[in-house]
Design an enzyme around this catalytic site. Structure first.
Site, mmCIF file in Angstrom:
data_model
loop_
_atom_site.group_PDB
_atom_site.id
_atom_site.type_symbol
_atom_site.label_atom_id
_atom_site.label_comp_id
_atom_site.label_asym_id
_atom_site.label_seq_id
_atom_site.Cartn_x
_atom_site.Cartn_y
_atom_site.Cartn_z
ATOM 1 N N LYS A 133 -44.008 19.714 -66.400
ATOM 2 C CA LYS A 133 -44.468 19.200 -65.108
ATOM 3 C C LYS A 133 -45.658 20.018 -64.640
ATOM 4 C CE LYS A 133 -42.503 20.389 -61.004
ATOM 5 N NZ LYS A 133 -41.376 20.564 -60.065
ATOM 6 N N ARG A 172 -47.939 20.753 -61.198
ATOM 7 C CA ARG A 172 -48.086 20.500 -59.755
ATOM 8 C C ARG A 172 -49.483 20.904 -59.310
ATOM 9 N NH1 ARG A 172 -44.540 19.739 -55.433
ATOM 10 N NH2 ARG A 172 -42.656 20.278 -56.595
ATOM 11 N N ARG A 231 -39.599 29.415 -52.732
ATOM 12 C CA ARG A 231 -40.663 28.936 -53.631
ATOM 13 C C ARG A 231 -41.970 29.676 -53.358
ATOM 14 N NH1 ARG A 231 -40.187 22.522 -52.954
ATOM 15 N NH2 ARG A 231 -39.832 23.177 -50.799
HETATM 16 C C1 R5P Z 1 -39.747 23.340 -58.363
HETATM 17 O O1 R5P Z 1 -40.088 24.181 -59.168
HETATM 18 C C2 R5P Z 1 -38.347 23.186 -57.865
HETATM 19 O O2 R5P Z 1 -37.402 23.647 -58.772
HETATM 20 C C3 R5P Z 1 -38.048 21.758 -57.491
HETATM 21 O O3 R5P Z 1 -38.143 20.953 -58.644
HETATM 22 C C4 R5P Z 1 -39.040 21.243 -56.473
HETATM 23 O O4 R5P Z 1 -39.404 22.239 -55.580
HETATM 24 C C5 R5P Z 1 -38.455 20.083 -55.720
HETATM 25 O O5 R5P Z 1 -39.371 19.644 -54.745
HETATM 26 P P1 R5P Z 1 -39.694 18.124 -54.605
HETATM 27 O O6 R5P Z 1 -38.398 17.381 -54.511
HETATM 28 O O7 R5P Z 1 -40.498 18.028 -53.339
HETATM 29 O O8 R5P Z 1 -40.495 17.718 -55.811
#
Ligand code: R5P
Length: 291
Positions: A191, A193, A95
């Site tokens: 979404k 973040r 990531r």
């Molecule tokens: C984000 O872009 C990934 O695909 C996952 O959705 C994310 O990293 C999952 O992390 P968490 O469970 O902490 O939200």
């Protein structure tokens, strides 16, 4: 014919055993003992033969410890063979494939360099977080998709009027492919973040999801924040049962409990990371990539 040799620690032992069976490979266990300060002492229980050597280790938590053990095993194996394959079913740090905020270090590119200098000829991963992460590797890297295996598992379940959902724009290609193979419709949520706090918000408009069972498709679940927020939103839109299909279930801090409390009926993941939700075996697709 020279047999393939597999080296793995206990953390990927079950998957390594399955891969070894499929490749008729010999396994050399790497024994880990810990110094009081947390350092790992790694001992190979046999001397590897001059053969193709597969080092199998996911870099799931404890991430940095597993990573260093992986690099150490590669470096040691390189003394016996030039054909060293790093099998990293779950590749942590993927990531961190770009600098989102000024000054951030792109750690996946550092890891790519470390794998190369330790002596890796080729790296094999399953559903890496992003295609951008792959671009940081100068050595060969193969990214295997677990989607067909997850789809097969879900095909055996009784899902009513299914709709496949990507929790965010970054997962659209993955979820779309799942929907295509599952022969169903697909939607994506929006979404957002917060790059400083890591907190997520769903910013999608209202929709009518009555009479639909939903399958949320994601590459990984870590804290569960993304899936929890998505589930809470989807429930408000009248969704029926919500299932989660993901490749890597890290599930830190009781995430599974929290996700179920938010309204998810079941999480199905693969065995890139060992655990309760790991119902889908990926040993055959990894073994096929070696043959
Ligand atoms: C984000 O872009 C990934 O695909 C996952 O959705 C994310 O990293 C999952 O992390 P968490 O469970 O902490 O939200």
């Amino acid at each position: 014919m020279v047999k393939i040799t597999i080296i793995s620690t206990d953390s990927s032992k079950a998957l390594a055993k399955r891969i070894a069976k499929k490749l008729d490979a010999v396994i050399i266990p790497a024994e880990i003992t810990k110094f009081p300060d947390g350092e790992s002492k790694i001992t190979l229980k046999k001397i590897p033969r001059k053969s193709v050597i597969l080092i199998i280790q996911s870099t799931s938590p404890p991430v940095d410890t597993n990573l260093l053990q992986l690099l150490s095993m590669i470096s040691q194996a390189r003394k016996f063979s030039s054909k060293i394959y790093a099998i990293i079913p779950y590749m942590g740090y993927a990531r961190q494939d770009r600098a989102f905020l000024g000054g951030e270090i792109i750690t996946i590119s550092v890891i790519a360099k470390m794998l190369e200098s330790a002596g890796t000829k080729k790296t094999i991963v399953v559903d890496i977080h992003s295609k951008i992460a792959l671009k940081h590797f100068k050595i060969k890297i193969e990214n295997i998709s677990a989607i067909p295996k997850l789809v097969n598992y879900f095909k055996k379940m009784k899902i009513r009027n299914p709709l496949i959902v990507s929790p965010d724009a970054g997962g659209i290609i993955r979820a779309k492919e799942f929907a295509r193979q599952f022969n169903s419709d697909f939607i994506s949520l929006k979404k957002q973040r917060n790059r400083k706090t890591g907190k997520v918000k769903i910013q999608s408009s209202k929709m009518n999801l009555k009479n639909h069972d939903l399958i949320l498709v994601d590459d990984m679940i870590s804290s569960g924040g993304s899936i929890i927020k998505a589930t809470q939103f989807l429930k408000k839109q009248g969704a029926g049962r919500i299932f989660v299909a993901c490749t890597h279930a890290i599930l830190i801090d009781n995430a599974e409990k929290k996700i179920r409390k938010a309204g998810v009926k079941q999480i199905i993941s693969t065995n890139t990371i060992h655990g309760k939700t790991a119902k889908v075996d990926v040993s055959d697709i990894i073994a096929n990539s070696i043959k």
